[in-house]
Design a protein around this motif. Structure first.
Motif, PDB file in Angstrom:
ATOM      1  N   SER A  94      31.312  52.657  24.358  1.00 32.38           N
ATOM      2  CA  SER A  94      30.277  52.638  25.390  1.00 32.38           C
ATOM      3  C   SER A  94      30.459  51.483  26.365  1.00 32.38           C
ATOM      4  O   SER A  94      29.606  51.254  27.223  1.00 32.38           O
ATOM      5  N   TYR A  95      31.586  50.762  26.243  1.00 33.26           N
ATOM      6  CA  TYR A  95      31.851  49.622  27.115  1.00 33.26           C
ATOM      7  C   TYR A  95      33.066  49.889  27.993  1.00 33.26           C
ATOM      8  O   TYR A  95      34.123  50.291  27.500  1.00 33.26           O
ATOM      9  N   ALA A  96      32.915  49.628  29.279  1.00 35.30           N
ATOM     10  CA  ALA A  96      34.102  49.486  30.114  1.00 35.30           C
ATOM     11  C   ALA A  96      34.721  48.142  29.766  1.00 35.30           C
ATOM     12  O   ALA A  96      34.010  47.196  29.382  1.00 35.30           O
ATOM     13  N   MET A  97      36.026  48.072  29.869  1.00 36.85           N
ATOM     14  CA  MET A  97      36.721  46.851  29.475  1.00 36.85           C
ATOM     15  C   MET A  97      37.541  46.302  30.629  1.00 36.85           C
ATOM     16  O   MET A  97      37.988  47.054  31.509  1.00 36.85           O
ATOM     17  N   GLY A  98      37.731  45.005  30.602  1.00 37.89           N
ATOM     18  CA  GLY A  98      38.525  44.374  31.640  1.00 37.89           C
ATOM     19  C   GLY A  98      39.377  43.254  31.093  1.00 37.89           C
ATOM     20  O   GLY A  98      39.130  42.741  29.990  1.00 37.89           O
ATOM     21  N   TRP A  99      40.387  42.910  31.853  1.00 41.26           N
ATOM     22  CA  TRP A  99      41.209  41.732  31.589  1.00 41.26           C
ATOM     23  C   TRP A  99      41.107  40.813  32.805  1.00 41.26           C
ATOM     24  O   TRP A  99      41.172  41.272  33.959  1.00 41.26           O
ATOM     25  N   PHE A 100      40.957  39.545  32.530  1.00 44.76           N
ATOM     26  CA  PHE A 100      40.957  38.498  33.544  1.00 44.76           C
ATOM     27  C   PHE A 100      41.982  37.446  33.125  1.00 44.76           C
ATOM     28  O   PHE A 100      42.428  37.434  31.976  1.00 44.76           O
ATOM     29  N   ARG A 101      42.321  36.576  34.038  1.00 46.52           N
ATOM     30  CA  ARG A 101      43.225  35.486  33.689  1.00 46.52           C
ATOM     31  C   ARG A 101      42.865  34.226  34.469  1.00 46.52           C
ATOM     32  O   ARG A 101      42.280  34.303  35.549  1.00 46.52           O
ATOM     33  N   GLN A 102      43.228  33.102  33.882  1.00 45.76           N
ATOM     34  CA  GLN A 102      42.993  31.819  34.537  1.00 45.76           C
ATOM     35  C   GLN A 102      44.236  30.970  34.410  1.00 45.76           C
ATOM     36  O   GLN A 102      44.630  30.576  33.304  1.00 45.76           O
ATOM     37  N   ALA A 103      44.849  30.706  35.548  1.00 44.57           N
ATOM     38  CA  ALA A 103      46.036  29.859  35.590  1.00 44.57           C
ATOM     39  C   ALA A 103      45.606  28.396  35.651  1.00 44.57           C
ATOM     40  O   ALA A 103      44.487  28.095  36.070  1.00 44.57           O
ATOM     41  N   PRO A 104      46.481  27.483  35.257  1.00 45.93           N
ATOM     42  CA  PRO A 104      46.137  26.060  35.291  1.00 45.93           C
ATOM     43  C   PRO A 104      45.695  25.618  36.681  1.00 45.93           C
ATOM     44  O   PRO A 104      46.373  25.883  37.672  1.00 45.93           O
ATOM     45  N   GLY A 105      44.531  24.992  36.748  1.00 45.84           N
ATOM     46  CA  GLY A 105      44.036  24.475  38.006  1.00 45.84           C
ATOM     47  C   GLY A 105      43.452  25.510  38.942  1.00 45.84           C
ATOM     48  O   GLY A 105      43.106  25.184  40.082  1.00 45.84           O
ATOM     49  N   LYS A 106      43.330  26.744  38.472  1.00 48.09           N
ATOM     50  CA  LYS A 106      42.802  27.807  39.330  1.00 48.09           C
ATOM     51  C   LYS A 106      41.571  28.453  38.699  1.00 48.09           C
ATOM     52  O   LYS A 106      41.308  28.295  37.514  1.00 48.09           O
ATOM     53  N   GLU A 107      40.856  29.183  39.518  1.00 45.30           N
ATOM     54  CA  GLU A 107      39.687  29.894  39.027  1.00 45.30           C
ATOM     55  C   GLU A 107      40.128  31.162  38.275  1.00 45.30           C
ATOM     56  O   GLU A 107      41.205  31.698  38.503  1.00 45.30           O
ATOM     57  N   ARG A 108      39.245  31.635  37.414  1.00 46.15           N
ATOM     58  CA  ARG A 108      39.531  32.864  36.702  1.00 46.15           C
ATOM     59  C   ARG A 108      39.533  34.025  37.682  1.00 46.15           C
ATOM     60  O   ARG A 108      38.681  34.099  38.573  1.00 46.15           O
TER      61      ARG A 108
END
Length: 126
Positions: free
Chosen positions: A30-44
């Motif tokens: 029942s959940y949509a899923m996502g992937w995010f990433r955060q590089a060093p010194g940057k926003e997600r």
């Protein structure tokens, strides 16, 4: 829902890696899923998302054609298959869950996702 990401590691540029995110608790399908990433010194930043059913997906322009999101509702797991990796893909990758009322893609915004895993580090060497 609780999320546990895994599969990160060190890979050479041009290589491949598959991340997994195992869910437990409430009904995963029942959940949509996502992937995010955060590089060093940057926003997600948003990477990819997939609907409840897995029928529809959406990608950030920077990863389209190289990364593929998929899910197996029987295993309560979402995947991120990564090919042709670049040094700029180096980041901590987070899986996240969006609880919606219909089988739709959420907006590619971290505030749309209420549940988050702990992150797994992907390092791409040049």
């Amino acid at each position: 829902v609780q999320l546990q990401a895994s599969g990160g590691g060190l890979v050479q540029a041009g290589g491949s890696l598959r991340l997994s995110c195992a869910a437990s608790g409430r009904t995963f399908s029942s959940y949509a899923m996502g992937w995010f990433r955060q590089a060093p010194g940057k926003e997600r930043e948003f990477v990819a998302a997939i609907t409840w059913s897995g029928v529809r997906t959406y990608y950030a322009a920077s990863v389209k054609g190289r990364l593929t999101i998929s899910r197996d509702n029987a295993k309560n797991t979402v995947y991120l298959q990564m090919h042709s990796l670049k040094p700029e893909d180096t980041a901590v990758y987070y899986c996240a869950a969006h609880e919606g009322i219909r089988d739709l893609l959420p907006s590619p915004n971290e505030y749309e996702f209420a549940y988050w895993g702990q992150g797994t580090l992907v390092t791409v060497s040049s």
